[in-house]
Write a protein that holds these residues in place. Structure first.
Motif, PDB file in Angstrom:
ATOM      1  N   ALA A  22       0.805  -1.222   0.000  1.00  0.00           N
ATOM      2  CA  ALA A  22       0.000   0.000   0.000  1.00  0.00           C
ATOM      3  C   ALA A  22       0.839   1.274   0.000  1.00  0.00           C
ATOM      4  N   ASP A  23       2.040   1.219   0.534  1.00  0.00           N
ATOM      5  CA  ASP A  23       2.873   2.423   0.601  1.00  0.00           C
ATOM      6  C   ASP A  23       3.963   2.456  -0.472  1.00  0.00           C
ATOM      7  N   ILE A  24       3.862   1.592  -1.481  1.00  0.00           N
ATOM      8  CA  ILE A  24       4.879   1.484  -2.528  1.00  0.00           C
ATOM      9  C   ILE A  24       4.368   2.109  -3.824  1.00  0.00           C
ATOM     10  N   THR A  25       5.187   2.985  -4.399  1.00  0.00           N
ATOM     11  CA  THR A  25       4.880   3.579  -5.698  1.00  0.00           C
ATOM     12  C   THR A  25       6.165   3.619  -6.515  1.00  0.00           C
ATOM     13  N   GLY A  26       6.118   3.124  -7.734  1.00  0.00           N
ATOM     14  CA  GLY A  26       7.281   3.169  -8.611  1.00  0.00           C
ATOM     15  C   GLY A  26       7.201   2.116  -9.695  1.00  0.00           C
ATOM     16  N   ARG A  27       8.177   2.183 -10.612  1.00  0.00           N
ATOM     17  CA  ARG A  27       8.243   1.232 -11.733  1.00  0.00           C
ATOM     18  C   ARG A  27       9.539   0.433 -11.651  1.00  0.00           C
ATOM     19  N   LEU A  28       9.394  -0.884 -11.775  1.00  0.00           N
ATOM     20  CA  LEU A  28      10.503  -1.827 -11.714  1.00  0.00           C
ATOM     21  C   LEU A  28      10.547  -2.562 -13.052  1.00  0.00           C
ATOM     22  N   ARG A  29      11.730  -2.608 -13.681  1.00  0.00           N
ATOM     23  CA  ARG A  29      11.844  -3.326 -14.954  1.00  0.00           C
ATOM     24  C   ARG A  29      12.844  -4.465 -14.816  1.00  0.00           C
ATOM     25  N   PHE A  30      12.423  -5.636 -15.238  1.00  0.00           N
ATOM     26  CA  PHE A  30      13.311  -6.790 -15.320  1.00  0.00           C
ATOM     27  C   PHE A  30      13.713  -6.972 -16.770  1.00  0.00           C
ATOM     28  N   SER A  75      10.116 -19.515  -8.384  1.00  0.00           N
ATOM     29  CA  SER A  75       9.647 -20.821  -7.901  1.00  0.00           C
ATOM     30  C   SER A  75       9.982 -21.033  -6.428  1.00  0.00           C
ATOM     31  N   GLY A  76      10.799 -20.142  -5.872  1.00  0.00           N
ATOM     32  CA  GLY A  76      11.211 -20.271  -4.478  1.00  0.00           C
ATOM     33  C   GLY A  76      12.499 -21.048  -4.296  1.00  0.00           C
ATOM     34  N   ALA A  77      13.100 -21.515  -5.395  1.00  0.00           N
ATOM     35  CA  ALA A  77      14.328 -22.308  -5.308  1.00  0.00           C
ATOM     36  C   ALA A  77      15.571 -21.466  -5.055  1.00  0.00           C
ATOM     37  N   LYS A  78      15.557 -20.205  -5.468  1.00  0.00           N
ATOM     38  CA  LYS A  78      16.688 -19.294  -5.260  1.00  0.00           C
ATOM     39  C   LYS A  78      16.207 -18.052  -4.524  1.00  0.00           C
ATOM     40  N   ASP A  79      17.140 -17.409  -3.822  1.00  0.00           N
ATOM     41  CA  ASP A  79      16.833 -16.210  -3.062  1.00  0.00           C
ATOM     42  C   ASP A  79      17.363 -14.988  -3.807  1.00  0.00           C
ATOM     43  N   MET A  80      16.490 -14.013  -4.037  1.00  0.00           N
ATOM     44  CA  MET A  80      16.873 -12.809  -4.780  1.00  0.00           C
ATOM     45  C   MET A  80      18.040 -12.074  -4.119  1.00  0.00           C
ATOM     46  N   ARG A  81      17.971 -11.895  -2.817  1.00  0.00           N
ATOM     47  CA  ARG A  81      19.004 -11.120  -2.134  1.00  0.00           C
ATOM     48  C   ARG A  81      20.363 -11.800  -2.228  1.00  0.00           C
ATOM     49  N   SER A  82      20.415 -13.114  -2.017  1.00  0.00           N
ATOM     50  CA  SER A  82      21.712 -13.785  -2.093  1.00  0.00           C
ATOM     51  C   SER A  82      22.255 -13.758  -3.520  1.00  0.00           C
ATOM     52  N   GLY A  83      21.375 -13.811  -4.522  1.00  0.00           N
ATOM     53  CA  GLY A  83      21.820 -13.698  -5.909  1.00  0.00           C
ATOM     54  C   GLY A  83      22.445 -12.347  -6.197  1.00  0.00           C
ATOM     55  N   TRP A  84      21.844 -11.298  -5.652  1.00  0.00           N
ATOM     56  CA  TRP A  84      22.392  -9.954  -5.839  1.00  0.00           C
ATOM     57  C   TRP A  84      23.753  -9.834  -5.143  1.00  0.00           C
ATOM     58  N   LEU A  85      23.842 -10.362  -3.927  1.00  0.00           N
ATOM     59  CA  LEU A  85      25.106 -10.292  -3.185  1.00  0.00           C
ATOM     60  C   LEU A  85      26.214 -11.082  -3.874  1.00  0.00           C
ATOM     61  N   ARG A  86      25.849 -12.134  -4.607  1.00  0.00           N
ATOM     62  CA  ARG A  86      26.827 -12.939  -5.345  1.00  0.00           C
ATOM     63  C   ARG A  86      27.049 -12.415  -6.764  1.00  0.00           C
ATOM     64  N   HIS A  87      26.456 -11.250  -7.078  1.00  0.00           N
ATOM     65  CA  HIS A  87      26.612 -10.610  -8.399  1.00  0.00           C
ATOM     66  C   HIS A  87      26.086 -11.467  -9.538  1.00  0.00           C
ATOM     67  N   VAL A  88      25.026 -12.230  -9.268  1.00  0.00           N
ATOM     68  CA  VAL A  88      24.371 -13.000 -10.321  1.00  0.00           C
ATOM     69  C   VAL A  88      23.632 -12.052 -11.264  1.00  0.00           C
ATOM     70  N   TYR A  89      23.170 -10.926 -10.733  1.00  0.00           N
ATOM     71  CA  TYR A  89      22.464  -9.943 -11.546  1.00  0.00           C
ATOM     72  C   TYR A  89      22.809  -8.537 -11.079  1.00  0.00           C
ATOM     73  N   LEU A  90      22.471  -7.557 -11.911  1.00  0.00           N
ATOM     74  CA  LEU A  90      22.771  -6.151 -11.618  1.00  0.00           C
ATOM     75  C   LEU A  90      21.478  -5.388 -11.360  1.00  0.00           C
ATOM     76  N   VAL A  91      21.567  -4.438 -10.439  1.00  0.00           N
ATOM     77  CA  VAL A  91      20.432  -3.572 -10.116  1.00  0.00           C
ATOM     78  C   VAL A  91      20.873  -2.127 -10.313  1.00  0.00           C
ATOM     79  N   HIS A  92      20.059  -1.375 -11.045  1.00  0.00           N
ATOM     80  CA  HIS A  92      20.305   0.051 -11.261  1.00  0.00           C
ATOM     81  C   HIS A  92      19.084   0.798 -10.747  1.00  0.00           C
ATOM     82  N   GLY A  93      19.282   1.658  -9.764  1.00  0.00           N
ATOM     83  CA  GLY A  93      18.163   2.452  -9.260  1.00  0.00           C
ATOM     84  C   GLY A  93      17.729   2.027  -7.868  1.00  0.00           C
ATOM     85  N   SER A  94      16.458   2.127  -7.603  1.00  0.00           N
ATOM     86  CA  SER A  94      15.886   1.965  -6.273  1.00  0.00           C
ATOM     87  C   SER A  94      15.864   0.518  -5.776  1.00  0.00           C
ATOM     88  N   LEU A  95      16.705   0.230  -4.805  1.00  0.00           N
ATOM     89  CA  LEU A  95      16.674  -1.097  -4.173  1.00  0.00           C
ATOM     90  C   LEU A  95      15.382  -1.308  -3.397  1.00  0.00           C
TER      91      LEU A  95
END
Length: 127
Positions: A22-30, A75-95
């Motif tokens: 309810a308190d979230i506003t913004g656009r996220l692109r994968f 699917s719940g098999a991997k954790d988003m945060r641990s993937g980011w910490l291991r540099h599996v993917y890149l994030v630009h902008g609002s965490l």
């Protein structure tokens, strides 16, 4: 036949109002990368409402991620945060928007239900 990514986003599209967001506003692109091709999905959060579009476009947070990791995360098999910490993917902008998205994912077995934990700026320094 729809694949797992399309089924996941269709489920979000049909979800309706979600009071956890309810308190979230913004656009996220994968930008999901697979064999040199990129498929883009935009999630728009607007005070508890979620809109989904399969397109490129401006966003407050852009995530460049291998498609197979995204499939494992939804699917719940991997954790988003641990993937980011291991540099599996890149994030630009609002965490903050990435953290909001994580609340929509299924839990890995044995984890507490983080979907009910409030996202608050004061929590960010403790994580």
């Amino acid at each position: 036949m729809p694949d797992n990514v399309e089924i996941f986003f269709d489920g979000l599209r049909r979800r309706g109002h979600d009071s956890m967001l309810a308190d979230i506003t913004g656009r996220l692109r994968f930008d999901l990368e697979n064999d040199g091709e990129v498929q883009s999905w935009i999630i728009t959060f607007q005070n508890g409402e979620i809109a989904i579009a399969q397109q490129e476009g401006n966003a407050d947070c852009v995530i460049n991620m291998p498609r197979d990791f995204f499939e494992a995360a939804i699917s719940g098999a991997k954790d988003m945060r641990s993937g980011w910490l291991r540099h599996v993917y890149l994030v630009h902008g609002s965490l903050y928007l990435l953290r909001a998205f994580e609340r929509l994912l299924p839990q890995k077995p044995g984890m507490s239900d983080r979907r009910y934990a409030r996202l608050a700026p004061s929590r960010a320094k403790n994580e």
